[in-house]
Each structure stands twice: as C-alpha cells, then as structure tokens.
Design a protein around this motif. Sequence first.
Motif, PDB file in Angstrom:
ATOM      1  N   PHE A 163       0.848  -1.183   0.000  1.00 18.65           N
ATOM      2  CA  PHE A 163       0.000   0.000   0.000  1.00 18.65           C
ATOM      3  C   PHE A 163       0.887   1.238   0.000  1.00 18.65           C
ATOM      4  O   PHE A 163       1.855   1.320   0.766  1.00 18.65           O
ATOM      5  N   ILE A 164       0.547   2.202  -0.877  1.00 17.86           N
ATOM      6  CA  ILE A 164       1.372   3.406  -0.974  1.00 17.86           C
ATOM      7  C   ILE A 164       0.604   4.677  -0.611  1.00 17.86           C
ATOM      8  O   ILE A 164       1.224   5.730  -0.394  1.00 17.86           O
ATOM      9  N   ARG A 165      -0.720   4.591  -0.542  1.00 19.20           N
ATOM     10  CA  ARG A 165      -1.480   5.796  -0.201  1.00 19.20           C
ATOM     11  C   ARG A 165      -2.847   5.432   0.343  1.00 19.20           C
ATOM     12  O   ARG A 165      -3.481   4.485  -0.119  1.00 19.20           O
ATOM     13  N   SER A 166      -3.302   6.230   1.309  1.00 21.34           N
ATOM     14  CA  SER A 166      -4.664   6.142   1.821  1.00 21.34           C
ATOM     15  C   SER A 166      -5.268   7.544   1.803  1.00 21.34           C
ATOM     16  O   SER A 166      -4.686   8.483   2.357  1.00 21.34           O
ATOM     17  N   PHE A 167      -6.414   7.684   1.132  1.00 25.45           N
ATOM     18  CA  PHE A 167      -7.145   8.950   1.132  1.00 25.45           C
ATOM     19  C   PHE A 167      -8.397   8.734   1.981  1.00 25.45           C
ATOM     20  O   PHE A 167      -9.320   8.026   1.577  1.00 25.45           O
ATOM     21  N   ARG A 168      -8.421   9.348   3.154  1.00 27.67           N
ATOM     22  CA  ARG A 168      -9.480   9.078   4.116  1.00 27.67           C
ATOM     23  C   ARG A 168     -10.697   9.961   3.890  1.00 27.67           C
ATOM     24  O   ARG A 168     -10.594  11.086   3.417  1.00 27.67           O
ATOM     25  N   ARG A 169     -11.839   9.400   4.284  1.00 30.71           N
ATOM     26  CA  ARG A 169     -13.090  10.161   4.206  1.00 30.71           C
ATOM     27  C   ARG A 169     -13.254  10.993   5.480  1.00 30.71           C
ATOM     28  O   ARG A 169     -13.014  10.514   6.589  1.00 30.71           O
ATOM     29  N   ALA A 252       4.228   5.092   4.731  1.00 39.07           N
ATOM     30  CA  ALA A 252       5.269   6.015   5.194  1.00 39.07           C
ATOM     31  C   ALA A 252       6.572   5.801   4.435  1.00 39.07           C
ATOM     32  O   ALA A 252       7.280   6.766   4.097  1.00 39.07           O
ATOM     33  N   TRP A 253       6.902   4.538   4.143  1.00 34.67           N
ATOM     34  CA  TRP A 253       8.107   4.214   3.372  1.00 34.67           C
ATOM     35  C   TRP A 253       8.034   4.798   1.962  1.00 34.67           C
ATOM     36  O   TRP A 253       8.989   5.416   1.475  1.00 34.67           O
ATOM     37  N   ALA A 254       6.886   4.631   1.294  1.00 36.83           N
ATOM     38  CA  ALA A 254       6.723   5.167  -0.057  1.00 36.83           C
ATOM     39  C   ALA A 254       6.806   6.686  -0.046  1.00 36.83           C
ATOM     40  O   ALA A 254       7.427   7.295  -0.937  1.00 36.83           O
ATOM     41  N   LYS A 255       6.214   7.296   0.953  1.00 34.22           N
ATOM     42  CA  LYS A 255       6.246   8.759   1.043  1.00 34.22           C
ATOM     43  C   LYS A 255       7.657   9.255   1.310  1.00 34.22           C
ATOM     44  O   LYS A 255       8.120  10.238   0.702  1.00 34.22           O
ATOM     45  N   ARG A 256       8.376   8.579   2.181  1.00 38.08           N
ATOM     46  CA  ARG A 256       9.730   9.014   2.552  1.00 38.08           C
ATOM     47  C   ARG A 256      10.737   8.816   1.426  1.00 38.08           C
ATOM     48  O   ARG A 256      11.558   9.688   1.145  1.00 38.08           O
ATOM     49  N   ASP A 257      10.670   7.667   0.749  1.00 33.80           N
ATOM     50  CA  ASP A 257      11.729   7.291  -0.186  1.00 33.80           C
ATOM     51  C   ASP A 257      11.405   7.531  -1.649  1.00 33.80           C
ATOM     52  O   ASP A 257      12.334   7.641  -2.470  1.00 33.80           O
ATOM     53  N   TYR A 258      10.114   7.614  -1.996  1.00 32.62           N
ATOM     54  CA  TYR A 258       9.775   7.648  -3.416  1.00 32.62           C
ATOM     55  C   TYR A 258       8.789   8.734  -3.818  1.00 32.62           C
ATOM     56  O   TYR A 258       8.500   8.879  -5.007  1.00 32.62           O
ATOM     57  N   MET A 259       8.282   9.498  -2.856  1.00 34.22           N
ATOM     58  CA  MET A 259       7.316  10.530  -3.234  1.00 34.22           C
ATOM     59  C   MET A 259       8.023  11.681  -3.955  1.00 34.22           C
ATOM     60  O   MET A 259       9.001  12.232  -3.467  1.00 34.22           O
ATOM     61  N   ARG A 260       7.467  12.048  -5.110  1.00 35.68           N
ATOM     62  CA  ARG A 260       7.988  13.145  -5.921  1.00 35.68           C
ATOM     63  C   ARG A 260       7.179  14.423  -5.718  1.00 35.68           C
ATOM     64  O   ARG A 260       7.720  15.529  -5.821  1.00 35.68           O
TER      65      ARG A 260
END
Length: 281
Positions: A163-169, A252-260
């Motif tokens: 999982f790379i993202r969660s958009f909450r309601r 958190a890993w995707a956001k820290r290491d790969y988010m552009r």
Amino acid sequence: MAMLRAVSVTVGVLLAAATAADSWLYEEFTTDGNVRADYNAQGQQVASLMLTQQSGGGAFGSRQKYLYGEFSIQMKLVPGNSAGTVTSFYLSSGDGPGHDEIDMEFMGNSTGQPVVLNTNVWANGDGKKEHQFDLWFDPAADYHTYTIIWNDKNVLFKVDDLFIRSFRRHADLPYPGAKPMSVHATLWDGSYWATQKGKVPVDWSGAPFVVSYRAYSADACVPAEGSPLSCPAGTDRWMNRQLDDAERGTVAWAKRDYMRYNYCDDGWRFPQGFPAECSRG
C-alpha cells in the motif's frame, strides 16, 4: 502418432477452456482506438493499447458501473523512452464538471529515468489531490499488479503487495461516495504535461508505444435503480478495509523514499491555505 494427436487435442481443449474463462476485455469493456487482444501461453487474455502519432492512442471502459469495490489489473508499461506518454487505470463517474474520479496514471520518462505514478482523487469536481511516486522498479520489464480499493471509509492505492497511499473520508469534506463509477484504461499523448511538466515531449521515432494489461478483476458492488446495492458475497474483505499498522508503515516508506510530489506541500498552488484534509492525516 495417435497418442500425440490425443495429447494435442487435450492441450487444445484445456487452452480453449482457459481462454474462454479469461475473455475479460470484450465481455466487460467497450474499446476505442488502438486496442488489440491476444492470449498468452497460459490462456490469459492480454489487452494491448498502442499509441502512434498518426492514429493516436487506445482505451477501454467498463460496460458496468460500480459503487465501491476492489479493482485490480496487471500492467506492463511502455519500454525504453516513454517520455510524454501517459498510461492509466482509473475509475470515473463521467466527464461532467461535478464528476468523481480515482486515478492511477503512469507518466512516462526518458530511458533510465523512473516512471512516475500519479495518484489522485476527485469528488464532485474537486480534485488537485495528487500524490506522485517514482516507481522503484522497471514497470516495463514485467507485469506488476495495481489495485484501487474504494469504500465508504477511504480510498487505498496498492502496487503489488504494498500500500502506498490512503485517502481518508471526512464527513464535512468532499469524497467520492455517491456517484457510481466505471473502470477505464487509456494510453495517450501527454506531451504537454507528463514528463518534467511538459519539457520532454513524445519522441515519435520510437513509436508505436505499447502497454499491456492482463488479469483484470473487479470485486465490487453494482447499483440498481430503485434497489439496494448488489454486492458480492464476502464484501467485508474490502468494504471495511482500512490500513493496519504494518500497511501504514509501507505508506510512510513510499512517502519518505519515493514521493515526488505531494499537493499538501505545494504552497504555490494553494496560496490561501492547504486543503482541509492535509492537516487531518
């Protein structure tokens, strides 16, 4: 020789049965433009979209609309220099100004540079909620699985098993929860936008550009006019799905290491203040 013929017939029957069971493209979708369907050695149907300068790109869209579900597909993206091209897998309620949409868009790049995955959520025409990630693998070297989980609590984006993202309601904020959406896939010329904000256009000398899709799955509820939603058995496997602690760790890993790009960090775009959800997590 008779035994060889018998084996050949048996293999043919098995392949035909597998093919019939996996004919998802023309059964579940309508097509437009450069779309081709074939079968691999395992009997899986493979849908290919092609982009050329002369004839444009290709697309397919589901005949059925859904309201909540888990949608998954395997994709092998454009190899080599894919700069300027955009490949997508997304949900949309339509093209109107108040539409809902959930996007996974793959923005091509120059050879050797990472392909960028753009995720976005639109609700009642309110978008501008992009998170963009450099993919940490070569998405053209093999098939990878891309998944959208959409329920009344959150929208989850998944790449393979991560999982790379969660958009909450949030009850007081726009959320795509009222309009049924169909499933779409496209390949198109995004030269004006896709690569380095349009600085690198499509190099047509590399055409045709081809992206392949297989193993499509929609485990989802179907709205029926005047009736409750028609949902498959075991809907709880995705209807109440939210991230656990380990899955929040991969986000958190995707956001820290790969988010552009994160719209919640773009003060130039929101000079009057960031969207409300940015401060709520």
